[in-house]
Design a protein around this motif. Sequence first.
Motif, PDB file in Angstrom:
ATOM      1  N   LEU A   1       8.242   7.879  -2.101  1.00 24.14           N
ATOM      2  CA  LEU A   1       8.235   6.554  -2.742  1.00 24.14           C
ATOM      3  C   LEU A   1       8.370   5.481  -1.674  1.00 24.14           C
ATOM      4  O   LEU A   1       9.189   5.595  -0.758  1.00 24.14           O
ATOM      5  N   ASP A   2       7.584   4.449  -1.817  1.00 26.68           N
ATOM      6  CA  ASP A   2       7.626   3.361  -0.857  1.00 26.68           C
ATOM      7  C   ASP A   2       7.962   2.070  -1.602  1.00 26.68           C
ATOM      8  O   ASP A   2       7.211   1.648  -2.477  1.00 26.68           O
ATOM      9  N   VAL A   3       9.092   1.486  -1.278  1.00 23.15           N
ATOM     10  CA  VAL A   3       9.526   0.244  -1.931  1.00 23.15           C
ATOM     11  C   VAL A   3       9.615  -0.835  -0.862  1.00 23.15           C
ATOM     12  O   VAL A   3      10.289  -0.651   0.149  1.00 23.15           O
ATOM     13  N   GLN A   4       8.916  -1.931  -1.081  1.00 21.98           N
ATOM     14  CA  GLN A   4       8.944  -3.007  -0.094  1.00 21.98           C
ATOM     15  C   GLN A   4       9.202  -4.329  -0.789  1.00 21.98           C
ATOM     16  O   GLN A   4       8.708  -4.573  -1.892  1.00 21.98           O
ATOM     17  N   LEU A   5       9.974  -5.147  -0.111  1.00 19.76           N
ATOM     18  CA  LEU A   5      10.250  -6.488  -0.619  1.00 19.76           C
ATOM     19  C   LEU A   5       9.841  -7.469   0.463  1.00 19.76           C
ATOM     20  O   LEU A   5      10.389  -7.470   1.562  1.00 19.76           O
ATOM     21  N   GLU A   6       8.831  -8.273   0.136  1.00 19.84           N
ATOM     22  CA  GLU A   6       8.340  -9.215   1.139  1.00 19.84           C
ATOM     23  C   GLU A   6       8.040 -10.534   0.461  1.00 19.84           C
ATOM     24  O   GLU A   6       7.266 -10.585  -0.501  1.00 19.84           O
ATOM     25  N   LYS A   7       8.651 -11.578   0.933  1.00 18.39           N
ATOM     26  CA  LYS A   7       8.433 -12.937   0.428  1.00 18.39           C
ATOM     27  C   LYS A   7       8.565 -12.989  -1.096  1.00 18.39           C
ATOM     28  O   LYS A   7       7.711 -13.540  -1.800  1.00 18.39           O
ATOM     29  N   GLY A   8       9.605 -12.364  -1.583  1.00 20.74           N
ATOM     30  CA  GLY A   8       9.866 -12.440  -3.012  1.00 20.74           C
ATOM     31  C   GLY A   8       8.966 -11.580  -3.869  1.00 20.74           C
ATOM     32  O   GLY A   8       8.972 -11.691  -5.089  1.00 20.74           O
ATOM     33  N   VAL A   9       8.174 -10.708  -3.255  1.00 18.00           N
ATOM     34  CA  VAL A   9       7.288  -9.817  -4.011  1.00 18.00           C
ATOM     35  C   VAL A   9       7.723  -8.380  -3.747  1.00 18.00           C
ATOM     36  O   VAL A   9       7.798  -7.941  -2.602  1.00 18.00           O
ATOM     37  N   LEU A  10       8.034  -7.693  -4.807  1.00 21.37           N
ATOM     38  CA  LEU A  10       8.485  -6.315  -4.685  1.00 21.37           C
ATOM     39  C   LEU A  10       7.320  -5.385  -4.984  1.00 21.37           C
ATOM     40  O   LEU A  10       6.621  -5.542  -5.989  1.00 21.37           O
ATOM     41  N   THR A  11       7.087  -4.427  -4.100  1.00 19.35           N
ATOM     42  CA  THR A  11       5.989  -3.477  -4.275  1.00 19.35           C
ATOM     43  C   THR A  11       6.562  -2.062  -4.355  1.00 19.35           C
ATOM     44  O   THR A  11       7.390  -1.674  -3.534  1.00 19.35           O
ATOM     45  N   VAL A  12       6.145  -1.331  -5.362  1.00 17.32           N
ATOM     46  CA  VAL A  12       6.519   0.074  -5.494  1.00 17.32           C
ATOM     47  C   VAL A  12       5.232   0.876  -5.399  1.00 17.32           C
ATOM     48  O   VAL A  12       4.300   0.651  -6.168  1.00 17.32           O
ATOM     49  N   ALA A  13       5.165   1.780  -4.430  1.00 13.69           N
ATOM     50  CA  ALA A  13       3.952   2.577  -4.246  1.00 13.69           C
ATOM     51  C   ALA A  13       4.331   4.020  -3.994  1.00 13.69           C
ATOM     52  O   ALA A  13       5.449   4.329  -3.596  1.00 13.69           O
ATOM     53  N   GLY A  14       3.382   4.903  -4.242  1.00 15.77           N
ATOM     54  CA  GLY A  14       3.627   6.327  -4.020  1.00 15.77           C
ATOM     55  C   GLY A  14       2.472   7.134  -4.544  1.00 15.77           C
ATOM     56  O   GLY A  14       1.412   6.607  -4.855  1.00 15.77           O
ATOM     57  N   GLU A  15       2.714   8.419  -4.644  1.00 18.02           N
ATOM     58  CA  GLU A  15       1.669   9.305  -5.109  1.00 18.02           C
ATOM     59  C   GLU A  15       2.296  10.397  -5.956  1.00 18.02           C
ATOM     60  O   GLU A  15       3.378  10.898  -5.649  1.00 18.02           O
ATOM     61  N   ARG A  16       1.604  10.731  -7.029  1.00 19.84           N
ATOM     62  CA  ARG A  16       2.061  11.843  -7.844  1.00 19.84           C
ATOM     63  C   ARG A  16       0.993  12.917  -7.843  1.00 19.84           C
ATOM     64  O   ARG A  16      -0.164  12.646  -8.163  1.00 19.84           O
ATOM     65  N   THR A  17       1.401  14.129  -7.488  1.00 20.60           N
ATOM     66  CA  THR A  17       0.437  15.211  -7.393  1.00 20.60           C
ATOM     67  C   THR A  17       0.144  15.753  -8.785  1.00 20.60           C
ATOM     68  O   THR A  17       0.995  15.771  -9.656  1.00 20.60           O
ATOM     69  N   SER A  18      -1.077  16.199  -8.954  1.00 23.13           N
ATOM     70  CA  SER A  18      -1.514  16.726 -10.239  1.00 23.13           C
ATOM     71  C   SER A  18      -1.018  18.151 -10.410  1.00 23.13           C
ATOM     72  O   SER A  18      -0.916  18.909  -9.453  1.00 23.13           O
ATOM     73  N   VAL A  19      -0.705  18.506 -11.651  1.00 20.41           N
ATOM     74  CA  VAL A  19      -0.304  19.889 -11.940  1.00 20.41           C
ATOM     75  C   VAL A  19      -1.481  20.685 -12.489  1.00 20.41           C
ATOM     76  O   VAL A  19      -1.367  21.871 -12.743  1.00 20.41           O
ATOM     77  N   LEU A  20      -2.604  20.010 -12.673  1.00 22.59           N
ATOM     78  CA  LEU A  20      -3.744  20.688 -13.285  1.00 22.59           C
ATOM     79  C   LEU A  20      -4.317  21.728 -12.323  1.00 22.59           C
ATOM     80  O   LEU A  20      -4.342  21.514 -11.117  1.00 22.59           O
TER      81      LEU A  20
END
Lengths: 129, 147
Positions: B67-86
């Motif tokens: 998980l990547d959480v960044q806070l820059e100039k009042g903007v919060l970004t949450v990014a990441g990846e979820r692997t498929s179980v298929l």
Amino acid sequence: MNDNPALRQSPQADTAPRTAETLLPPVDVIEDGAGITLYADLPGVPKDKLHLHVEADTLTIEGEIALPAPEGLESIHSEVGLPLYRRVFTLSKELDADRVAAEFAHGVLTLRIPKVEHAQPRRIPIQVG
Amino acid sequence: MFYRSLFPRDVFAELDRIQRGLQQGGGDLSPNIRGTARGGYPAMNVGSTPRSVEIYAFAPGIDPASLDVQLEKGVLTVAGERTSVLPPKDAPATVHIDERFSGRFRRVVTLPDDVDPNAVDARYTDGVLHISVQRKAAAQPRRIHIQ
């Protein structure tokens, strides 16, 4: 025309009424030769608030969301607006509901439902009288 | 062998969900330039207290390290990846229902002006990423000298 409603058993008599509105958790269902694997997203549900019921051929997944909320919290934006998840599945006969294995980690429930082992071919002894 | 009717979908539950989605969509539409991307992954709840802003991202099944959480100039970004179980396409398995999100995700939240970018606390519990951002201590009222 002996259709007295008092004598008939309501088909809904033993099913629980829909008391509260609930969230429908998204699931993946994958089947292979040995059984079925079900994945369900239940974020925010602690292990002790997750309830699985297998009754006859009905599988019920229920979970209650418990989030840490500081005092005086006011909602600004809400996409998960209900505290309960609920989803019901009907199992078919070749699935072995007694051997369901469940795992719950990081808000993902993994259920493994094996198929009933097919009756092995067996030799019938012939008794000689 | 026929396994088609293993998990008949609950039509009424599905209708409930569609209706709920419509109701939510017509609700509080704030004139935010980044929009209100509903239905994205992860779903987000945002709350406010006099001392902090609380963000809950419903991101089940993620390795917290990815998980990547960044806070820059009042903007919060949450990014990441979820692997498929298929299973892979050539696997001897059948996918009956495929509803869960998989792949890369990124969501952005604009925070109020008075948050303190140095007082951020993020925790991942039961599949929910809870980010708490403290507000700056209210500026003391001060007297302006007239020259």
